[in-house]
Design a protein around this motif. Sequence first.
Motif, PDB file in Angstrom:
ATOM      1  N   ASP A 286     -27.994  45.571 -13.950  1.00  0.00           N
ATOM      2  CA  ASP A 286     -27.173  45.891 -12.784  1.00  0.00           C
ATOM      3  C   ASP A 286     -27.784  45.434 -11.466  1.00  0.00           C
ATOM      4  O   ASP A 286     -27.289  45.760 -10.386  1.00  0.00           O
ATOM      5  CB  ASP A 286     -26.846  47.385 -12.738  1.00  0.00           C
ATOM      6  N   LYS A 287     -28.889  44.686 -11.554  1.00  0.00           N
ATOM      7  CA  LYS A 287     -29.534  44.070 -10.388  1.00  0.00           C
ATOM      8  C   LYS A 287     -29.960  45.093  -9.336  1.00  0.00           C
ATOM      9  O   LYS A 287     -29.805  44.874  -8.131  1.00  0.00           O
ATOM     10  CB  LYS A 287     -28.619  43.003  -9.764  1.00  0.00           C
ATOM     11  N   THR A 288     -30.545  46.190  -9.799  1.00  0.00           N
ATOM     12  CA  THR A 288     -31.101  47.182  -8.895  1.00  0.00           C
ATOM     13  C   THR A 288     -32.626  47.230  -8.976  1.00  0.00           C
ATOM     14  O   THR A 288     -33.254  48.113  -8.411  1.00  0.00           O
ATOM     15  CB  THR A 288     -30.548  48.576  -9.232  1.00  0.00           C
ATOM     16  N   GLY A 289     -33.223  46.277  -9.648  1.00  0.00           N
ATOM     17  CA  GLY A 289     -34.669  46.260  -9.796  1.00  0.00           C
ATOM     18  C   GLY A 289     -35.053  45.549 -11.083  1.00  0.00           C
ATOM     19  O   GLY A 289     -34.238  44.843 -11.659  1.00  0.00           O
ATOM     20  N   PRO A 290     -36.288  45.766 -11.528  1.00  0.00           N
ATOM     21  CA  PRO A 290     -37.347  46.560 -10.902  1.00  0.00           C
ATOM     22  C   PRO A 290     -37.791  45.957  -9.560  1.00  0.00           C
ATOM     23  O   PRO A 290     -37.724  44.728  -9.382  1.00  0.00           O
ATOM     24  CB  PRO A 290     -38.485  46.507 -11.915  1.00  0.00           C
ATOM     25  N   LEU A 291     -38.246  46.819  -8.671  1.00  0.00           N
ATOM     26  CA  LEU A 291     -38.631  46.354  -7.336  1.00  0.00           C
ATOM     27  C   LEU A 291     -39.691  45.254  -7.374  1.00  0.00           C
ATOM     28  O   LEU A 291     -39.544  44.246  -6.663  1.00  0.00           O
ATOM     29  CB  LEU A 291     -39.102  47.530  -6.482  1.00  0.00           C
ATOM     30  N   PRO A 292     -40.765  45.356  -8.167  1.00  0.00           N
ATOM     31  CA  PRO A 292     -41.753  44.270  -8.171  1.00  0.00           C
ATOM     32  C   PRO A 292     -41.164  42.926  -8.594  1.00  0.00           C
ATOM     33  O   PRO A 292     -41.579  41.875  -8.091  1.00  0.00           O
ATOM     34  CB  PRO A 292     -42.818  44.746  -9.156  1.00  0.00           C
ATOM     35  N   VAL A 293     -40.198  42.945  -9.500  1.00  0.00           N
ATOM     36  CA  VAL A 293     -39.570  41.691  -9.931  1.00  0.00           C
ATOM     37  C   VAL A 293     -38.645  41.165  -8.841  1.00  0.00           C
ATOM     38  O   VAL A 293     -38.594  39.958  -8.588  1.00  0.00           O
ATOM     39  CB  VAL A 293     -38.815  41.888 -11.255  1.00  0.00           C
ATOM     40  N   ALA A 294     -37.921  42.043  -8.164  1.00  0.00           N
ATOM     41  CA  ALA A 294     -37.085  41.620  -7.038  1.00  0.00           C
ATOM     42  C   ALA A 294     -37.940  41.015  -5.931  1.00  0.00           C
ATOM     43  O   ALA A 294     -37.535  40.037  -5.279  1.00  0.00           O
ATOM     44  CB  ALA A 294     -36.280  42.805  -6.514  1.00  0.00           C
ATOM     45  N   GLU A 295     -39.121  41.551  -5.713  1.00  0.00           N
ATOM     46  CA  GLU A 295     -40.029  40.993  -4.703  1.00  0.00           C
ATOM     47  C   GLU A 295     -40.556  39.630  -5.143  1.00  0.00           C
ATOM     48  O   GLU A 295     -40.653  38.696  -4.328  1.00  0.00           O
ATOM     49  CB  GLU A 295     -41.176  41.975  -4.462  1.00  0.00           C
ATOM     50  N   TYR A 296     -40.900  39.502  -6.407  1.00  0.00           N
ATOM     51  CA  TYR A 296     -41.345  38.212  -6.931  1.00  0.00           C
ATOM     52  C   TYR A 296     -40.224  37.175  -6.838  1.00  0.00           C
ATOM     53  O   TYR A 296     -40.463  36.008  -6.505  1.00  0.00           O
ATOM     54  CB  TYR A 296     -41.800  38.399  -8.380  1.00  0.00           C
ATOM     55  N   SER A 297     -39.003  37.596  -7.100  1.00  0.00           N
ATOM     56  CA  SER A 297     -37.860  36.695  -7.009  1.00  0.00           C
ATOM     57  C   SER A 297     -37.703  36.141  -5.599  1.00  0.00           C
ATOM     58  O   SER A 297     -37.296  34.992  -5.412  1.00  0.00           O
ATOM     59  CB  SER A 297     -36.584  37.430  -7.437  1.00  0.00           C
ATOM     60  N   ALA A 298     -38.036  36.949  -4.593  1.00  0.00           N
ATOM     61  CA  ALA A 298     -37.977  36.476  -3.204  1.00  0.00           C
ATOM     62  C   ALA A 298     -38.938  35.313  -2.983  1.00  0.00           C
ATOM     63  O   ALA A 298     -38.621  34.344  -2.282  1.00  0.00           O
ATOM     64  CB  ALA A 298     -38.290  37.622  -2.245  1.00  0.00           C
ATOM     65  N   MET A 299     -40.114  35.378  -3.598  1.00  0.00           N
ATOM     66  CA  MET A 299     -41.054  34.257  -3.494  1.00  0.00           C
ATOM     67  C   MET A 299     -40.498  33.013  -4.179  1.00  0.00           C
ATOM     68  O   MET A 299     -40.576  31.897  -3.640  1.00  0.00           O
ATOM     69  CB  MET A 299     -42.402  34.631  -4.106  1.00  0.00           C
ATOM     70  N   LEU A 300     -39.942  33.184  -5.371  1.00  0.00           N
ATOM     71  CA  LEU A 300     -39.381  32.045  -6.084  1.00  0.00           C
ATOM     72  C   LEU A 300     -38.224  31.423  -5.306  1.00  0.00           C
ATOM     73  O   LEU A 300     -38.102  30.199  -5.238  1.00  0.00           O
ATOM     74  CB  LEU A 300     -38.901  32.482  -7.462  1.00  0.00           C
ATOM     75  N   MET A 301     -37.373  32.262  -4.732  1.00  0.00           N
ATOM     76  CA  MET A 301     -36.252  31.753  -3.932  1.00  0.00           C
ATOM     77  C   MET A 301     -36.751  30.945  -2.745  1.00  0.00           C
ATOM     78  O   MET A 301     -36.172  29.930  -2.367  1.00  0.00           O
ATOM     79  CB  MET A 301     -35.381  32.924  -3.478  1.00  0.00           C
ATOM     80  N   HIS A 302     -37.835  31.389  -2.131  1.00  0.00           N
ATOM     81  CA  HIS A 302     -38.403  30.691  -0.967  1.00  0.00           C
ATOM     82  C   HIS A 302     -38.914  29.304  -1.334  1.00  0.00           C
ATOM     83  O   HIS A 302     -38.674  28.330  -0.614  1.00  0.00           O
ATOM     84  CB  HIS A 302     -39.547  31.528  -0.391  1.00  0.00           C
ATOM     85  N   SER A 303     -39.638  29.200  -2.461  1.00  0.00           N
ATOM     86  CA  SER A 303     -40.443  28.010  -2.717  1.00  0.00           C
ATOM     87  C   SER A 303     -39.958  27.121  -3.851  1.00  0.00           C
ATOM     88  O   SER A 303     -40.492  26.035  -4.044  1.00  0.00           O
ATOM     89  CB  SER A 303     -41.886  28.430  -3.015  1.00  0.00           C
ATOM     90  N   THR A 304     -38.981  27.584  -4.632  1.00  0.00           N
ATOM     91  CA  THR A 304     -38.451  26.782  -5.733  1.00  0.00           C
ATOM     92  C   THR A 304     -36.928  26.767  -5.659  1.00  0.00           C
ATOM     93  O   THR A 304     -36.326  27.391  -4.794  1.00  0.00           O
ATOM     94  CB  THR A 304     -38.878  27.335  -7.114  1.00  0.00           C
ATOM     95  N   GLN A 305     -36.324  26.121  -6.620  1.00  0.00           N
ATOM     96  CA  GLN A 305     -34.862  26.097  -6.706  1.00  0.00           C
ATOM     97  C   GLN A 305     -34.312  27.270  -7.504  1.00  0.00           C
ATOM     98  O   GLN A 305     -33.117  27.330  -7.796  1.00  0.00           O
ATOM     99  CB  GLN A 305     -34.401  24.774  -7.341  1.00  0.00           C
ATOM    100  N   GLY A 306     -35.177  28.216  -7.868  1.00  0.00           N
ATOM    101  CA  GLY A 306     -34.765  29.267  -8.777  1.00  0.00           C
ATOM    102  C   GLY A 306     -34.848  30.671  -8.232  1.00  0.00           C
ATOM    103  O   GLY A 306     -34.815  30.920  -7.026  1.00  0.00           O
ATOM    104  N   LYS A 307     -35.001  31.615  -9.160  1.00  0.00           N
ATOM    105  CA  LYS A 307     -35.085  33.047  -8.877  1.00  0.00           C
ATOM    106  C   LYS A 307     -35.421  33.739 -10.189  1.00  0.00           C
ATOM    107  O   LYS A 307     -35.442  33.100 -11.254  1.00  0.00           O
ATOM    108  CB  LYS A 307     -33.748  33.572  -8.355  1.00  0.00           C
ATOM    109  N   CYS A 308     -35.640  35.048 -10.153  1.00  0.00           N
ATOM    110  CA  CYS A 308     -35.712  35.831 -11.369  1.00  0.00           C
ATOM    111  C   CYS A 308     -34.293  36.195 -11.780  1.00  0.00           C
ATOM    112  O   CYS A 308     -33.558  36.816 -11.009  1.00  0.00           O
ATOM    113  CB  CYS A 308     -36.534  37.104 -11.158  1.00  0.00           C
ATOM    114  N   TYR A 309     -33.916  35.805 -12.975  1.00  0.00           N
ATOM    115  CA  TYR A 309     -32.568  36.085 -13.473  1.00  0.00           C
ATOM    116  C   TYR A 309     -32.523  37.454 -14.131  1.00  0.00           C
ATOM    117  O   TYR A 309     -33.526  37.946 -14.658  1.00  0.00           O
ATOM    118  CB  TYR A 309     -32.148  35.006 -14.472  1.00  0.00           C
ATOM    119  N   SER A 310     -31.344  38.044 -14.114  1.00  0.00           N
ATOM    120  CA  SER A 310     -31.170  39.333 -14.774  1.00  0.00           C
ATOM    121  C   SER A 310     -30.991  39.145 -16.277  1.00  0.00           C
ATOM    122  O   SER A 310     -30.624  38.060 -16.749  1.00  0.00           O
ATOM    123  CB  SER A 310     -29.964  40.073 -14.195  1.00  0.00           C
TER     124      SER A 310
END
Length: 343
Positions: A286-310
């Motif tokens: 439901d894309k409400t977390g986990p918070l550490p993974v959502a934070e890591y996804s922000a780094m991936l979004m910044h520097s790569t073409q990707g993200k952490c997928y649900s």
Amino acid sequence: MEVDLTRLPDTDPIRAYRYRDGIYAGDLVTAALVHLDFFTWLAEHPSDLPAICRQFGFAATRPADVMMTLFAANGFVRSEDGMFHVTESGREALTAGSPWSLAPYYASLKDRPVTMDYLKVLATGKPAKWGSYDAGDWHKLMEDDAFARLFTTAMDCRGVLLGPAMAQKLDLSRFTRLVDIGGGSGIYACSLVANASHLSAVVFDQASVERIARRRVAELGYADRVEVVAGDMFRDPLPDDCDLHLFSNVLHDWDEPEVRELLAVSYRALKPGGMLILHDAFINADKTGPLPVAEYSAMLMHSTQGKCYSVGEYEALLTEAGFHTFTCQDTAADRGVMTALKS
């Protein structure tokens, strides 16, 4: 230093991982709060993701999705039937006019380079530069031998923990040969064969990584069981003699069209009855977390073409590719392992 890929450390390094993985998340909050006054607008205009993108001129949904997942994981917003609403805590802390608004507190950080990067990434959909490198984004930099060596070494050091933690969660007794697609230094392929004595493997990665992987596999003592092959995973055929495929920390570097393409490539090459392993950091369904993974996804979004997928996004993409029978379990350091079968 000798490395034993059949054991885990005696202590849990989760705090050290989280400082590094989540280091850019505060800059994304700052960009939205100070530069966009995002929460004030959303409080007055509950909206879905496309409407948010239109309002703020975001060029692509991927960065906006990462942003909203981070805000949901923090409890700043909630989603109801696809519509985002600011929560009570978000209203009190993050909207203009609230006596408890923290916008002035964040304002002193508004010119931080990564904060400014996020405004560009949201506006263009394109990744910012990797760290202090001005030569280009991560995908382009990996074509350079020196950068590829530096990056691959960095990822190898975390694999000494993450690889064995993954391997110890998997029953590979009925499989015989693995291809580690985009396998980097080979640390994950070596971890799997170290914990499954009957298994052999191929590390498949681009030419700039091949020599690094070949040397590291030999250092770890698995050159007789782990082969290294140079190839472009988007253009070159994968080995067709493998009943086990692995994407370890690979798909999160790419946007959905590329992920879809890579899963299709894997499905075509995987032997019937084979298994695909996805080793990554997963957002919940439901894309409400986990918070550490959502934070890591922000780094991936910044520097790569990707993200952490649900987990839900992966299941849909895997089903589309032809895979079935999914499992998902946690491993270590906010990572997990997901498996899927080919009929």
